[in-house]
Design a protein around this motif. Structure first.
Motif, short mmCIF file in Angstrom:
data_model
loop_
_atom_site.label_atom_id
_atom_site.label_comp_id
_atom_site.label_asym_id
_atom_site.label_seq_id
_atom_site.Cartn_x
_atom_site.Cartn_y
_atom_site.Cartn_z
N ALA A 96 72.03 105.79 -33.55
CA ALA A 96 72.02 104.37 -33.93
C ALA A 96 70.61 103.86 -34.21
O ALA A 96 70.39 103.09 -35.17
N HIS A 97 69.64 104.26 -33.36
CA HIS A 97 68.27 103.78 -33.55
C HIS A 97 67.64 104.32 -34.84
O HIS A 97 67.10 103.53 -35.64
N PRO A 98 67.70 105.64 -35.10
CA PRO A 98 67.18 106.14 -36.38
C PRO A 98 67.91 105.53 -37.58
O PRO A 98 67.29 105.27 -38.62
N ARG A 99 69.20 105.32 -37.45
CA ARG A 99 69.97 104.71 -38.55
C ARG A 99 69.43 103.31 -38.85
O ARG A 99 69.25 102.92 -40.02
N ALA A 100 69.15 102.54 -37.78
CA ALA A 100 68.61 101.19 -37.98
C ALA A 100 67.24 101.24 -38.64
O ALA A 100 66.91 100.40 -39.50
N ILE A 101 66.42 102.22 -38.24
CA ILE A 101 65.10 102.37 -38.85
C ILE A 101 65.22 102.71 -40.33
O ILE A 101 64.50 102.17 -41.18
N ALA A 102 66.16 103.59 -40.67
CA ALA A 102 66.38 103.95 -42.08
C ALA A 102 66.82 102.73 -42.88
O ALA A 102 66.40 102.54 -44.03
N MET A 103 67.65 101.88 -42.29
CA MET A 103 68.10 100.66 -42.97
C MET A 103 66.92 99.70 -43.15
O MET A 103 66.76 99.08 -44.20
N LEU A 121 71.57 93.72 -42.43
CA LEU A 121 70.75 92.57 -42.04
C LEU A 121 70.43 92.62 -40.55
O LEU A 121 69.28 92.38 -40.13
N HIS A 122 71.42 92.94 -39.73
CA HIS A 122 71.22 93.01 -38.29
C HIS A 122 70.22 94.10 -37.93
O HIS A 122 69.31 93.89 -37.10
N ALA A 123 70.37 95.28 -38.56
CA ALA A 123 69.46 96.39 -38.29
C ALA A 123 68.04 96.04 -38.69
O ALA A 123 67.07 96.35 -37.98
N HIS A 124 67.89 95.38 -39.85
CA HIS A 124 66.56 94.99 -40.34
C HIS A 124 65.88 94.04 -39.36
O HIS A 124 64.70 94.20 -39.02
N LYS A 125 66.62 93.05 -38.90
CA LYS A 125 66.07 92.09 -37.94
C LYS A 125 65.69 92.77 -36.63
O LYS A 125 64.63 92.49 -36.05
N LYS A 126 66.56 93.65 -36.16
CA LYS A 126 66.33 94.33 -34.88
C LYS A 126 65.04 95.15 -34.90
O LYS A 126 64.22 95.06 -33.98
N ILE A 127 64.85 95.94 -35.96
CA ILE A 127 63.67 96.80 -36.04
C ILE A 127 62.41 95.96 -36.26
O ILE A 127 61.35 96.25 -35.72
N LYS A 128 62.54 94.89 -37.05
CA LYS A 128 61.38 94.01 -37.28
C LYS A 128 60.87 93.43 -35.96
O LYS A 128 59.66 93.38 -35.72
N VAL A 129 61.79 93.02 -35.10
CA VAL A 129 61.39 92.49 -33.78
C VAL A 129 60.84 93.60 -32.90
O VAL A 129 59.83 93.43 -32.21
#
Length: 460
Positions: free
Chosen positions: A397-404, A431-439
């Motif tokens: 899930a974490h690498p997937r969010a980073i890829a997004m 959108l959720h993944a982008h916000k999560k990694i940005k924070v």
């Protein structure tokens, strides 16, 4: 003629007269007639142009010809200086009149004069709905803007976003022209966010804040371009928040443009972000091949020299990131044909004359989502199929969010397009993944270093 007696208007008028003799009308009107005389001092002739890209598409040795003409008129040696601003607008209609006298300078609208004329003249005369080429990539934003121009308040606010050179400014100014066409006595204000910041600062410095506030609170339609720059000043955010509330509560139309959707603009207060998203948010995507080709053919309708369909298709294929770049490339080839007195522009000439722009386009298209997914999978020792799948253990899930996140940051693709490339995920998931990694990047040093390393690896 001595230095202290030189008037910029008179000098530019005579320079234009000389250049009109040297150049054919089509060439003159697409190059020198687009320049605005600013000032002449200390042997420097300062001219204004809309943007830096325009300078790349000027005739060969244009600078030498201007300097030679200035010396012929004044018997002095000059150097050229260019200032760039969207406010340096030329009245093209005056320039293309057949009966225009050789010694008559182009009619220009300078920054000083803008304040005394109507909004319709402040905006570019060619930026109308009729001249906007509509396609599937911009149809939603186009229809929303046209609706608000004809029936203000239907979508309020209307927030249009997309990359540079895709037509956001064209749509905002089209609203001004369309509305004033039927409501001549109304007050419409089109302004860039940068200009808004300058006027706000001036009002504080000169203690004329009351006049500044009244100017914008007494409009029927407010159009603000590049609202993302509001993040530069907290004080103006406070002022704009109150202005927005006043206009919205008075049922006055507000239309904003940005390079990103409201929720992605860093440095903007949450209360402003929520208000920007009150009404309708419309994205302008990069134009498809069909739309790019249609834009070129439409532009050719007003040009004396016609390029072959083969060359037009070449331009539409190779220049994909910006409508402004696409039109600029076409103008450069038309000017080249004028100078070289030829109508036979083949692919070899086109590629040679547009080499720098084509190289920049190619470089901007290097990164693909597939590359990002592959590099992230390698870095975290998982498979690309894991990234595209639905499994949610932390090691996937974490690498997937980073890829997004990287897909949004390193490409010009929209959230829906990215979602499709991740196995048909939803817009909200990306959108959720982008916000999560940005924070996470701001709070977790390890995440920040991993992301920076991935960016370096992907770009190399």
């Amino acid at each position: 003629m001595t230095k202290n007696k030189i008037e910029i208007g008179d000098l530019w008028s005579q320079i234009c007269g000389i250049l009109k003799v040297k150049y054919q009308p089509a060439n003159f009107n697409t190059s020198f007639a687009q320049m605005v005389p600013i000032e002449v001092s200390d042997s420097t002739l300062t001219l204004g142009v809309e943007d830096d890209l325009f300078l790349d598409f000027l005739p060969i040795n244009y600078d030498t010809h201007i300097i030679d003409a200035a010396k012929f008129v004044t018997d002095q040696d000059f150097q050229l200086k260019f200032l760039t601003s969207p406010e340096y607008v030329v009245d093209i209609e005056e320039c293309v009149k057949e009966e225009m006298k050789i010694t008559r300078p182009p009619q220009v609208v300078t920054k000083k004069k803008v304040k005394k004329i109507s909004i319709a003249n402040k905006c570019k005369p060619q930026y109308t709905f009729e001249n906007f080429i509509e396609g599937m990539d911009n149809k939603f934003a186009y229809n929303a803007a046209l609706t608000d121009a004809k029936s203000p308040g239907t979508y309020n606010p209307l927030f249009i976003y997309g990359g540079t050179g895709l037509g956001k400014t064209h749509l905002l100014q089209s609203v001004a022209h369309e509305y004033l066409l039927h409501h001549e006595d109304s007050t419409v204000e089109y302004i860039t966010c940068e200009e808004l910041m300058n006027q706000f600062s001036d009002s504080l410095r000169t203690k004329k804040h009351f006049e500044f506030r009244n100017k914008f609170r007494n409009v029927d339609i407010l159009l603000v371009d590049d609202i993302q720059f509001l993040s530069k000043t907290k004080q103006l955010q406070e002022e704009f928040f109150n202005l927005f509330n006043t206009l919205y509560n008075d049922n006055k139309q507000i239309i904003l443009s940005s390079d990103k959707p409201p929720e992605e603009i860093n440095g903007i207060e949450d209360r402003l972000v929520s208000r920007f998203a009150f009404g309708l948010t419309a994205e302008i995507l990069k134009p498809s091949f069909e739309l790019r080709l249609a834009i070129l053919k439409k532009k050719q309708e007003t040009q004396e020299i016609k390029l072959s369909d083969k060359v037009l298709r070449f331009l539409a294929t190779r220049i994909t990131t910006s409508v402004r770049h696409l039109e600029g490339a076409l103008i450069k080839l038309v000017v080249y044909a004028n100078i070289m007195d030829t109508i036979d522009i083949d692919l070899e000439i086109a590629e040679k004359e547009l080499a720098r722009l084509l190289n920049e386009e190619a470089a901007s298209q290097v990164v693909s989502i597939e590359t990002i997914q592959k590099k992230v999978a390698e870095r975290y020792d998982i498979r690309v199929s894991d990234i595209l799948g639905k499994q949610r253990p932390q090691n996937i899930a974490h690498p997937r969010a980073i890829a997004m996140y990287l897909s949004r940051e390193m490409t010009d693709l929209s959230f829906p397009e990215i979602a499709e490339s991740f196995g048909g995920k939803t817009h909200a998931t990306i959108l959720h993944a982008h916000k999560k990694i940005k924070v996470d990047i701001t709070k977790n040093e390890d995440t920040r270093r991993r992301v920076d390393l991935l960016i370096s690896q992907i770009r190399s």
